[in-house]
Scaffold this active site. Structure first.
Site, PDB file in Angstrom:
ATOM      1  N   ASN A  20      -4.260   5.917  -0.665  1.00 17.16           N
ATOM      2  CA  ASN A  20      -3.640   6.114   0.652  1.00 17.16           C
ATOM      3  C   ASN A  20      -2.964   7.473   0.787  1.00 17.16           C
ATOM      4  O   ASN A  20      -2.879   8.014   1.893  1.00 17.16           O
ATOM      5  CB  ASN A  20      -2.650   4.989   0.954  1.00 17.16           C
ATOM      6  CG  ASN A  20      -3.371   3.743   1.442  1.00 17.16           C
ATOM      7  OD1 ASN A  20      -4.278   3.835   2.256  1.00 17.16           O
ATOM      8  ND2 ASN A  20      -2.980   2.589   0.929  1.00 17.16           N
ATOM      9  N   HIS A  56      -2.610  -3.288  -6.199  1.00 20.60           N
ATOM     10  CA  HIS A  56      -3.036  -3.013  -4.825  1.00 20.60           C
ATOM     11  C   HIS A  56      -4.543  -3.160  -4.667  1.00 20.60           C
ATOM     12  O   HIS A  56      -5.326  -2.349  -5.160  1.00 20.60           O
ATOM     13  CB  HIS A  56      -2.592  -1.601  -4.432  1.00 20.60           C
ATOM     14  CG  HIS A  56      -2.954  -1.233  -3.033  1.00 20.60           C
ATOM     15  ND1 HIS A  56      -3.421   0.005  -2.675  1.00 20.60           N
ATOM     16  CD2 HIS A  56      -2.936  -1.973  -1.883  1.00 20.60           C
ATOM     17  CE1 HIS A  56      -3.672   0.024  -1.380  1.00 20.60           C
ATOM     18  NE2 HIS A  56      -3.389  -1.154  -0.879  1.00 20.60           N
ATOM     19  N   GLU A 111      -5.589  -0.665  -7.538  1.00 18.95           N
ATOM     20  CA  GLU A 111      -4.637   0.300  -8.087  1.00 18.95           C
ATOM     21  C   GLU A 111      -3.547  -0.461  -8.834  1.00 18.95           C
ATOM     22  O   GLU A 111      -2.960  -1.393  -8.290  1.00 18.95           O
ATOM     23  CB  GLU A 111      -4.009   1.126  -6.964  1.00 18.95           C
ATOM     24  CG  GLU A 111      -4.978   2.079  -6.281  1.00 18.95           C
ATOM     25  CD  GLU A 111      -4.360   2.854  -5.138  1.00 18.95           C
ATOM     26  OE1 GLU A 111      -4.657   4.042  -5.019  1.00 18.95           O
ATOM     27  OE2 GLU A 111      -3.574   2.258  -4.357  1.00 18.95           O
ATOM     28  N   SER A 117       0.821  -1.207   0.000  1.00 20.74           N
ATOM     29  CA  SER A 117       0.000   0.000   0.000  1.00 20.74           C
ATOM     30  C   SER A 117       0.857   1.260   0.000  1.00 20.74           C
ATOM     31  O   SER A 117       0.325   2.357  -0.089  1.00 20.74           O
ATOM     32  CB  SER A 117      -0.934   0.001   1.220  1.00 20.74           C
ATOM     33  OG  SER A 117      -0.276  -0.452   2.368  1.00 20.74           O
TER      34      SER A 117
END
Length: 285
Positions: A192, A141, A153, A120
């Site tokens: 994130n 991800h 992702e 992440s």
């Protein structure tokens, strides 16, 4: 190589790894998952069985047993030798992940195989250059819970071949039925990089005595129509994971918004990691 024939390997059978294995198996793919020891493998198997039983009870799948048959869980990395795509889903530690990619490079026979990371926050380039095939290394991800959330992702590094990215996209979208977004290889990627400063701000509010976790979460749920408050979400992600991502973001950008609040560091040091440990900002039975 067509994604229809992908043989999938997953390294790690914790919350994310088990979810990735389940999603692939539910899509009809043959999955080999590898854990560090028998206890961890057994926990992964139990996690998978419980999740599939819930899915069957809800009518999301016809048979949990049929899906389980497509997943082998063991402890030997060499079982991944014949895989055409291997997804790493282990602890968020750059040194440990880098060592794993170095090992996978020696084990996975096909030089066309994709070596993917579910990291992440860790730059993909650092994992790619640990191998002799950086053109086949990419970030893929997923989001927790993997069988439920549709986003993935895709993060190619400076060295990732365009064909690798497109094959990963085909695998994610056409085979797994997920939605892929493209991200640059920068710490935190898209989600994130936006989410973690928000969670850290909520933690600082608790730390400073501005409001209780309950009131902060209720404020965001009732005032902003969020499905879940930031502190409950941090507990779900895992406070150790939240801290690790914050540290990676701060290392990359050196901006105060990414700095780990002392309260978060102390909670992690005390083993209060959120749902996974039974206590974080809230207590869990």
């Amino acid at each position: 190589m067509s994604s229809d024939g992908e043989k999938v390997g997953v390294v790690g059978c914790g919350l994310m790894g088990a979810g990735i294995a389940e999603t692939c198996a539910r899509a009809g793919l043959e999955v080999v998952a590898v854990e560090t020891n028998e206890d961890a493998a057994n926990l992964g198997r139990i996690r998978l069985e419980k999740s599939l039983s819930r899915a069957e009870a809800k009518g999301a799948i016809a048979s949990a047993a049929d899906v389980l048959e497509r997943v082998q869980i063991g402890t030997n990395l060499n079982a991944l030798a014949d895989r055409s795509i291997v997804v790493e889903a282990i602890m968020e530690d750059e040194a440990v992940k880098t060592a794993l990619f170095r090992e996978l490079d020696q084990i996975v026979v096909s030089k066309d195989a994709i070596l993917a990371s579910n990291t992440s926050s860790i730059p993909i380039i650092k994992l790619g250059v640990a191998t002799s095939r950086p053109g086949h290394v990419i970030g893929v991800h997923f989001f927790n819970p993997v069988p439920v959330l549709s986003l993935v992702e895709l993060i190619p590094s400076y060295f990732t071949a365009e064909a690798t990215t497109e094959r990963a996209r085909t695998f994610v979208q056409e085979r797994l039925g997920k939605h892929a977004i493209d991200c640059q290889d920068r710490a935190g990627f898209v989600v994130n990089a936006l989410l973690i400063p928000f969670l850290l701000s909520a933690i600082r509010m608790v730390e400073g005595g501005f409001a209780t976790p309950e009131d902060i979460d209720e404020g965001l749920i009732r005032g902003c129509a969020h499905p879940q408050g930031p502190l409950a979400l941090a507990d779900l992600i895992g406070l150790d994971t939240t801290r690790a991502i914050a540290d990676a973001l701060y290392e990359e950008y050196k901006e105060p918004q990414y700095a780990c609040p002392p309260l978060l560091a102390r909670m992690v040091d005390a083993g209060q990691l959120g749902r996974k440990s039974g206590r974080g900002f809230y207590a869990y039975s």
